[in-house]
Scaffold this motif. Structure first.
Motif, mmCIF file in Angstrom:
data_model
loop_
_atom_site.group_PDB
_atom_site.id
_atom_site.type_symbol
_atom_site.label_atom_id
_atom_site.label_comp_id
_atom_site.label_asym_id
_atom_site.label_seq_id
_atom_site.Cartn_x
_atom_site.Cartn_y
_atom_site.Cartn_z
ATOM 1 N N GLY A 244 37.684 43.745 42.218
ATOM 2 C CA GLY A 244 38.737 44.661 41.763
ATOM 3 C C GLY A 244 38.526 46.095 42.174
ATOM 4 N N TRP A 248 41.950 46.348 38.508
ATOM 5 C CA TRP A 248 42.570 45.073 38.118
ATOM 6 C C TRP A 248 44.043 45.250 37.778
ATOM 7 N N ALA A 256 42.810 38.360 38.327
ATOM 8 C CA ALA A 256 42.765 39.775 37.962
ATOM 9 C C ALA A 256 43.074 39.965 36.486
#
Length: 407
Positions: A244, A248, A256
């Protein structure tokens, strides 16, 4: 085939058309404002990587487009503002599309990019769903692609265009258009599942021809060094998806969402993989069935957004076939409208970086379940075409968007 004349009372798009036109106008207007703002005060949006890579290719240094230091130095020097580090991830052949825009100043080039690619997407989407008017432009992720200058309009046009050709029985041509997704392979992961399940060998052959041709063109035009540099850069994007690095909140995959909610890498990947495998199973099942072309396209589009951990909000344009199918089957307006507008909340969440929950996967999951259930139920009720494959029938070919007019 001449378009069928549908009585107004039988038009499934009627509840959406007026509101959709207003929303489309608002999205384009706000997108234009964002482009103008970027002209006046340039920022490090995604298009900066496209433009910088094109500049390097124009100067005969295409391989340097994949070197982060070289690309960043050019972005700062030529763009004339403190540009962020925007890497360039696409195959060398994509540079050919960027060369004309690299001749322009960055802010102007970004506006021109959307001015060219958005109409292409809109026209192909209208061909995919002829009675939908310009509703495809009213989908909120359209704004994201305009605002940051992404290539989502091109990938969505390839996806929709390939499915439209397939619905008309032009299988090799359909495969060649779908094969263009080699430029963004994370959006093509479900295509082999669907085509193998449906035994669409000519589509597979067409996709193999075009994807290999794209790689070969990049090799011949820009040299071996560029292709080697492109392949060598791939681990960076695996790292972005796994860890990430962009945040995210910007990725919209189930992986994610799990990481943003606090799951470990392993746990999030287990959840993501389980859902992706389940989605692949639904794609395979409906594509080998006698469900209608739009049902198959809807399931495929929704599953595509659940396949890879590396997908963004602008990639959600791949969901359009799912919405078209639900509208054509007259799903409740409240359900369709809510799912259509939910990405607005995701866009705001990504912009503000707030909240422990990433709602990005909600829309594709719900669309997948709805399209699969409705598509299989419609087939089981006898409205499907027994023994037929996608785009082929014993009678006249019925384009996507016209099946609901069948008796």
């Amino acid at each position: 085939m001449e378009p069928m004349v549908i009585p107004q009372r039988d038009d499934p798009y009627r509840p959406y058309r007026r509101v959709g036109a207003v929303l489309a106008a608002c999205i384009v207007l706000v997108g234009c404002v964002e482009v103008i703002r970027n002209v006046l005060h340039p920022t490090s949006v995604d298009f900066l990587s496209f433009w910088g890579a094109g500049k390097l290719a124009l100067g005969g240094a295409a391989a340097s487009a994949y070197d982060a230091a070289s690309l960043h130095a050019l972005q700062i020097k030529v763009a004339a503002f403190d540009a962020g580090d925007m890497p360039y991830p696409y195959a060398p052949a994509f540079l050919l599309l960027l060369l004309p825009f690299a001749l322009l100043p960055f802010p102007v080039a970004m506006g021109a990019w959307s001015a060219v690619t958005l109409p292409l997407y809109a026209v192909v989407a209208r061909r995919f769903a002829p009675r939908s008017g310009w509703l495809a432009v009213a989908f909120p992720p359209v704004f994201v692609s305009i605002a940051i200058g992404q290539n989502a309009f091109l990938t969505a046009a390839a996806f929709l265009g390939g499915l439209t050709l397939l619905a008309h029985g032009r299988k090799v041509a359909a495969g060649m258009v779908l094969g263009c997704l080699i430029l963004k392979p994370q959006l093509a992961l479900m295509l082999p599942v669907a085509m193998l399940a449906a035994r669409e060998w000519r589509v597979i052959a067409g996709a193999a021809i075009s994807s290999l041709a794209i790689l070969l063109i990049g090799l011949l035009v820009f040299g071996t060094a560029a292709s080697v540099a492109w392949l060598a850069q791939m681990p960076l994007y695996m790292h972005i998806a796994r860890d990430g690095l962009v945040g995210w909140h910007k990725l919209t995959s189930l992986y994610a969402a799990g990481r943003q909610a606090g799951l470990s890498e392993t746990a999030a990947m287990v959840v993501h993989s389980a859902v992706a495998l389940g989605a692949a199973g639904l794609v395979a099942d409906i594509w080998r069935s006698d469900a209608t072309p739009s049902a198959k396209a809807g399931v495929l589009g929704a599953a595509t957004m659940l396949a890879s951990p590396y997908v963004y909000m602008y990639d959600a344009l791949m969901l359009l076939p799912a919405f078209v199918f639900l509208v054509e089957r007259r799903a409740p307006v409240a359900v369709v409208g809510s799912l259509w507008l939910l990405p607005i909340a995701g866009i705001l969440q990504a912009a503000w970086r707030n909240g422990p929950i990433n709602i990005g996967p909600v829309v594709p999951i719900v669309l997948l379940l709805l399209c699969y259930r409705l598509g299989r139920a419609h087939s089981a009720a006898g409205s499907g075409r027994a023994g037929s494959t996608f785009g082929v029938d014993d009678g006249p070919i019925i384009p996507i968007g016209y099946e609901s007019a069948r008796p």
